[in-house]
Each structure stands twice: as structure tokens, then as C-alpha cells.
Design an enzyme around this catalytic site. Structure first.
Site, mmCIF file in Angstrom:
data_model
loop_
_atom_site.group_PDB
_atom_site.id
_atom_site.type_symbol
_atom_site.label_atom_id
_atom_site.label_comp_id
_atom_site.label_asym_id
_atom_site.label_seq_id
_atom_site.Cartn_x
_atom_site.Cartn_y
_atom_site.Cartn_z
ATOM 1 N N LYS A 13 -0.694 -1.878 9.700
ATOM 2 C CA LYS A 13 0.658 -2.248 9.252
ATOM 3 C C LYS A 13 1.096 -1.384 8.067
ATOM 4 O O LYS A 13 2.173 -0.815 8.087
ATOM 5 C CB LYS A 13 0.709 -3.736 8.850
ATOM 6 C CG LYS A 13 0.344 -4.689 9.980
ATOM 7 C CD LYS A 13 0.451 -6.134 9.542
ATOM 8 C CE LYS A 13 -0.570 -6.545 8.498
ATOM 9 N NZ LYS A 13 -1.974 -6.527 8.976
ATOM 10 N N ARG A 88 3.028 -15.192 7.887
ATOM 11 C CA ARG A 88 1.666 -15.234 8.397
ATOM 12 C C ARG A 88 1.274 -16.610 8.882
ATOM 13 O O ARG A 88 0.137 -16.806 9.306
ATOM 14 C CB ARG A 88 0.723 -14.897 7.254
ATOM 15 C CG ARG A 88 0.160 -13.528 7.295
ATOM 16 C CD ARG A 88 -0.650 -13.433 6.018
ATOM 17 N NE ARG A 88 -1.710 -12.519 6.129
ATOM 18 C CZ ARG A 88 -1.597 -11.233 5.827
ATOM 19 N NH1 ARG A 88 -0.463 -10.731 5.462
ATOM 20 N NH2 ARG A 88 -2.633 -10.466 5.917
ATOM 21 N N ARG A 127 -11.883 1.832 5.007
ATOM 22 C CA ARG A 127 -10.629 1.994 4.238
ATOM 23 C C ARG A 127 -10.919 2.226 2.761
ATOM 24 O O ARG A 127 -11.766 1.589 2.172
ATOM 25 C CB ARG A 127 -9.744 0.755 4.381
ATOM 26 C CG ARG A 127 -8.524 0.833 3.441
ATOM 27 C CD ARG A 127 -7.435 -0.108 3.784
ATOM 28 N NE ARG A 127 -7.901 -1.474 3.896
ATOM 29 C CZ ARG A 127 -7.161 -2.461 4.381
ATOM 30 N NH1 ARG A 127 -5.936 -2.214 4.798
ATOM 31 N NH2 ARG A 127 -7.634 -3.670 4.449
ATOM 32 N N ARG A 160 -11.099 -2.111 -1.244
ATOM 33 C CA ARG A 160 -10.463 -3.381 -1.597
ATOM 34 C C ARG A 160 -11.501 -4.492 -1.585
ATOM 35 O O ARG A 160 -12.367 -4.511 -0.715
ATOM 36 C CB ARG A 160 -9.357 -3.707 -0.581
ATOM 37 C CG ARG A 160 -7.975 -3.401 -1.094
ATOM 38 C CD ARG A 160 -6.907 -3.497 -0.047
ATOM 39 N NE ARG A 160 -6.865 -4.743 0.723
ATOM 40 C CZ ARG A 160 -5.958 -5.008 1.660
ATOM 41 N NH1 ARG A 160 -5.018 -4.123 1.921
ATOM 42 N NH2 ARG A 160 -5.983 -6.131 2.325
ATOM 43 N N ARG A 171 -11.012 -13.339 7.172
ATOM 44 C CA ARG A 171 -9.613 -12.939 7.431
ATOM 45 C C ARG A 171 -9.326 -12.916 8.928
ATOM 46 O O ARG A 171 -8.248 -13.305 9.372
ATOM 47 C CB ARG A 171 -9.347 -11.566 6.821
ATOM 48 C CG ARG A 171 -9.203 -11.638 5.308
ATOM 49 C CD ARG A 171 -9.402 -10.288 4.670
ATOM 50 N NE ARG A 171 -8.333 -9.344 4.972
ATOM 51 C CZ ARG A 171 -8.438 -8.031 4.790
ATOM 52 N NH1 ARG A 171 -9.548 -7.505 4.340
ATOM 53 N NH2 ARG A 171 -7.423 -7.245 5.066
HETATM 54 P P1 AP5 Z 1 -3.877 -0.309 7.131
HETATM 55 O O1 AP5 Z 1 -2.648 0.435 7.458
HETATM 56 O O2 AP5 Z 1 -4.270 -0.419 5.693
HETATM 57 O O3 AP5 Z 1 -3.859 -1.750 7.834
HETATM 58 P P2 AP5 Z 1 -3.070 -3.070 7.506
HETATM 59 O O4 AP5 Z 1 -2.653 -3.650 8.803
HETATM 60 O O5 AP5 Z 1 -2.041 -2.831 6.466
HETATM 61 O O6 AP5 Z 1 -4.278 -3.925 6.948
HETATM 62 P P3 AP5 Z 1 -4.327 -4.907 5.731
HETATM 63 O O7 AP5 Z 1 -5.803 -5.187 5.495
HETATM 64 O O8 AP5 Z 1 -3.542 -4.400 4.566
HETATM 65 O O9 AP5 Z 1 -3.693 -6.149 6.324
HETATM 66 P P4 AP5 Z 1 -3.811 -7.547 5.808
HETATM 67 O O10 AP5 Z 1 -2.787 -8.176 6.613
HETATM 68 O O11 AP5 Z 1 -5.153 -8.156 5.911
HETATM 69 O O12 AP5 Z 1 -3.633 -7.367 4.238
HETATM 70 P P5 AP5 Z 1 -2.412 -7.627 3.250
HETATM 71 O O13 AP5 Z 1 -2.472 -6.644 2.179
HETATM 72 O O14 AP5 Z 1 -1.166 -7.831 3.994
HETATM 73 O O15 AP5 Z 1 -5.074 0.357 7.970
HETATM 74 C C1 AP5 Z 1 -6.414 -0.086 7.844
HETATM 75 C C2 AP5 Z 1 -7.355 1.138 7.861
HETATM 76 O O16 AP5 Z 1 -7.346 1.716 9.152
HETATM 77 C C3 AP5 Z 1 -6.960 2.248 6.875
HETATM 78 O O17 AP5 Z 1 -8.102 2.801 6.311
HETATM 79 C C4 AP5 Z 1 -6.227 3.262 7.762
HETATM 80 O O18 AP5 Z 1 -6.354 4.571 7.275
HETATM 81 C C5 AP5 Z 1 -6.887 3.060 9.121
HETATM 82 N N1 AP5 Z 1 -5.968 3.236 10.240
HETATM 83 C C6 AP5 Z 1 -4.714 2.668 10.371
HETATM 84 N N2 AP5 Z 1 -4.135 3.047 11.517
HETATM 85 C C7 AP5 Z 1 -5.049 3.858 12.149
HETATM 86 C C8 AP5 Z 1 -5.023 4.560 13.398
HETATM 87 N N3 AP5 Z 1 -3.976 4.514 14.222
HETATM 88 N N4 AP5 Z 1 -6.126 5.289 13.724
HETATM 89 C C9 AP5 Z 1 -7.209 5.356 12.884
HETATM 90 N N5 AP5 Z 1 -7.273 4.717 11.698
HETATM 91 C C10 AP5 Z 1 -6.210 3.962 11.337
HETATM 92 O O19 AP5 Z 1 -2.859 -9.047 2.665
HETATM 93 C C11 AP5 Z 1 -4.008 -9.159 1.882
HETATM 94 C C12 AP5 Z 1 -4.250 -10.610 1.552
HETATM 95 O O20 AP5 Z 1 -3.126 -11.116 0.786
HETATM 96 C C13 AP5 Z 1 -4.361 -11.575 2.739
HETATM 97 O O21 AP5 Z 1 -5.666 -11.628 3.245
HETATM 98 C C14 AP5 Z 1 -3.929 -12.874 2.078
HETATM 99 O O22 AP5 Z 1 -4.961 -13.414 1.322
HETATM 100 C C15 AP5 Z 1 -2.828 -12.438 1.139
HETATM 101 N N6 AP5 Z 1 -1.491 -12.492 1.777
HETATM 102 C C16 AP5 Z 1 -0.659 -11.440 2.036
HETATM 103 N N7 AP5 Z 1 0.467 -11.862 2.631
HETATM 104 C C17 AP5 Z 1 0.349 -13.202 2.765
HETATM 105 C C18 AP5 Z 1 1.160 -14.211 3.332
HETATM 106 N N8 AP5 Z 1 2.336 -13.916 3.912
HETATM 107 N N9 AP5 Z 1 0.721 -15.483 3.304
HETATM 108 C C19 AP5 Z 1 -0.459 -15.819 2.724
HETATM 109 N N10 AP5 Z 1 -1.286 -14.901 2.197
HETATM 110 C C20 AP5 Z 1 -0.895 -13.609 2.205
HETATM 111 MG MG MG Z 2 -1.690 -3.533 4.460
#
Ligand code: AP5
Ligand code: MG
Ligand code: ZN
Length: 216
Positions: A13, A88, A127, A160, A171
Site C-alpha cells: 500500500k 480497517r 522491509r 519497523r 497483524r
Molecule cells: P509496503 O509498501 O511498505 O506495504 P504496506 O502495505 O504499506 O505495509 P504496511 O506494513 O505499512 O501495512 P500495514 O497496513 O500493516 O501498516 P500501517 O503503517 O498502515 O511494502 C512492504 C514491503 O514489501 C516493502 O519492503 C516493499 O519494498 C516491498 N514491496 C512492496 N511492493 C512490492 C512488490 N510489488 N514487489 C516486491 N516487493 C514489494 O499500520 C501500522 C499499524 O498502525 C497497524 O498495525 C495498526 O496497529 C495501526 N493502524 C494504522 N491504521 C489503523 C487503523 N485505521 N485502525 C487501527 N489501527 C491502525
Molecule cells: Mg504502509
């Protein structure tokens, strides 16, 4: 244009959001980034959120909805933005509907990046994120030019806290039980676009662009 980008943790994402924001001139609104930023600044909201994030738990709906409502309160109805990682839970999806309806507007589309569990685990294990500018790398799929140094700003790269294995498992389980049900919520409203996320960064991006073109 108001887009919502969803998909399991590590689906890509954040990586796609960066490209979409540039290509379509959108504001990026990522609750995960907002929480991490607030924590970095020592803001009490960030401290509270990080207690959940470390464990791989979701931050509670009440706090999350409040943060998003506040963030969107300054925006005009025709604002262009991309939401990454919010909503979410079905409860959050309803809260978002309410916020947008009050503004007299609605989502344009919901993009769901589909990726299998094994791929996710490999992506999260490799990552690395810049401490300074939050640019994201992968040790294998997107290595920086110099090991552990950010290409963009020269900052240190780190893992992270919630990318440690125990937290990742939690997660993924929470995604299945709390977040996956939103897919049906949006499917029922005719907003949903599924994108195969197990392709190169560029191919995933092209597929999203094509889907958005077909929409108009
Ligand atoms: P990346 O692009 O970083 O993936 P992502 O989908 O953004 O993953 P996140 O871990 O950030 O998602 P998340 O939803 O768990 O975390 P968030 O920060 O939103 O890619 C991942 C890796 O793969 C990278 O190294 C990248 O280089 C690689 N990659 C990507 N695409 C690729 C491809 N096509 N080919 C090869 N490699 C690839 O949330 C974090 C925490 O915050 C949550 O766990 C929760 O505790 C809290 N939180 C956030 N939002 C909410 C909410 N709405 N409600 C409640 N809690 C929340
Ligand atoms: Mg992210
Ligand atoms: Zn950097």
C-alpha cells in the site's frame, strides 16, 4: 478523486501510494504514518497508538476515527486524496461514510491489493524504513544503493518494530478477522477494484492505472 487503498499488511500500500499520489496529484492520508509521526514528535496521541502498534494490534476505533475526522475536517468536499490503511474495521468504514456524507461527497473507488500470506511474510521481513524521511526499501526487492543508507536523504534505515515475526503474525490474524470483512462492505457498494499485488512494483502500478482509467 478520492481513493482508498486497502490490502493486508505488507501488500504494498505504502509503495503504491507514493506513486499514485504523484501521478494523480492526491494528498496522502495514512493512519499508520500519522501515528508513527505523532510518536516521533512525542505527541501523547502517538504514544498511546504505539502501545497498540508494537503488539501488532489495531489502534482502537474511537481514537482512529477521531484522528481521521480531524484530518479531513480541513478539507473541502472536492479535495483529492488517497487513504492508505484506513478504514480497517467495519466500524471505521461506517465512520468514514458518515464523514464523507456530511461533506456531501463520497469515495471514487476502493483499490484492494491482493497478496498471499507467504509473500507478505517475506516482504515484511526484508522491509527497511528510513528513520528520517520514512522512505521504504526492501533488502532483496528494493535495496538502497548503499546498505542501510537512505537513497533519498542519507538517513539510517531500520526495521519497523511491528515487522518483528511475533507482531507480524498478530497483524495477519487481525487482518483476517477485522479488516477482511470490509472487502464485502465495499463490494456491496460497487466500489471495489481487486489488483494482483504479486507482481513487480511497476506492473501493480500499471494495473491500478488501467483500472482507474476504465472507471471514467
Ligand atoms: P509496503 O509498501 O511498505 O506495504 P504496506 O502495505 O504499506 O505495509 P504496511 O506494513 O505499512 O501495512 P500495514 O497496513 O500493516 O501498516 P500501517 O503503517 O498502515 O511494502 C512492504 C514491503 O514489501 C516493502 O519492503 C516493499 O519494498 C516491498 N514491496 C512492496 N511492493 C512490492 C512488490 N510489488 N514487489 C516486491 N516487493 C514489494 O499500520 C501500522 C499499524 O498502525 C497497524 O498495525 C495498526 O496497529 C495501526 N493502524 C494504522 N491504521 C489503523 C487503523 N485505521 N485502525 C487501527 N489501527 C491502525
Ligand atoms: Mg504502509
Ligand atoms: Zn530518508
Amino acid at each position: 478523486m478520492k481513493l482508498l487503498l486497502m490490502g493486508p499488511p505488507g501488500a504494498g500500500k505504502g509503495s503504491q501510494s507514493k506513486k499514485l499520489v504523484e501521478a494523480y496529484d492526491l494528498q496522502s492520508i495514512s493512519t499508520g504514518e500519522m501515528f508513527r509521526e505523532a510518536y516521533k514528535k512525542g505527541d501523547p496521541m502517538g504514544e498511546k497508538a504505539m502501545e497498540y502498534i508494537r503488539q501488532g494490534e489495531l489502534v482502537d476505533d474511537e481514537l482512529t476515527n477521531r484522528v481521521v475526522r480531524e484530518r479531513l475536517s480541513h478539507e473541502r468536499p472536492d479535495a483529492r486524496f488517497l487513504l492508505d490503511g484506513y478504514p480497517r474495521t467495519v466500524n471505521q468504514a461506517r465512520a468514514l461514510d458518515k464523514i464523507l456524507t456530511e461533506k456531501g461527497t463520497r469515495l471514487t473507488a476502493v483499490i484492494n491489493i491482493v497478496v498471499d500470506k507467504e509473500v507478505i511474510i517475506e516482504r515484511m521481513a526484508g522491509r527497511r524504513v528510513c528513520r528520517q524521511c520514512a522512505a521504504t526499501y526492501h533488502t532483496k526487492f528494493r535495496p538502497p544503493r548503499v546498505e542501510n543508507v537512505c537513497d533519498a536523504c542519507g538517513g539510517d534505515l531500520h526495521q519497523r518494530e511491528d515487522d518483528k515475526p511475533a507482531s507480524v503474525r498478530n497483524r495477519l490474524n487481525i487482518y483476517e478477522s477485522k479488516t477482511r470483512p470490509i472487502i464485502d462492505y465495499y463490494k456491496g457498494r460497487g466500489f471495489l477494484i481487486n489488483i494482483d499485488g504479486e507482481q513487480s512494483f511497476e506492473k501493480v502500478f500499471r494495473d491500478i492505472q488501467r483500472a482507474l482509467r476504465d472507471l471514467t
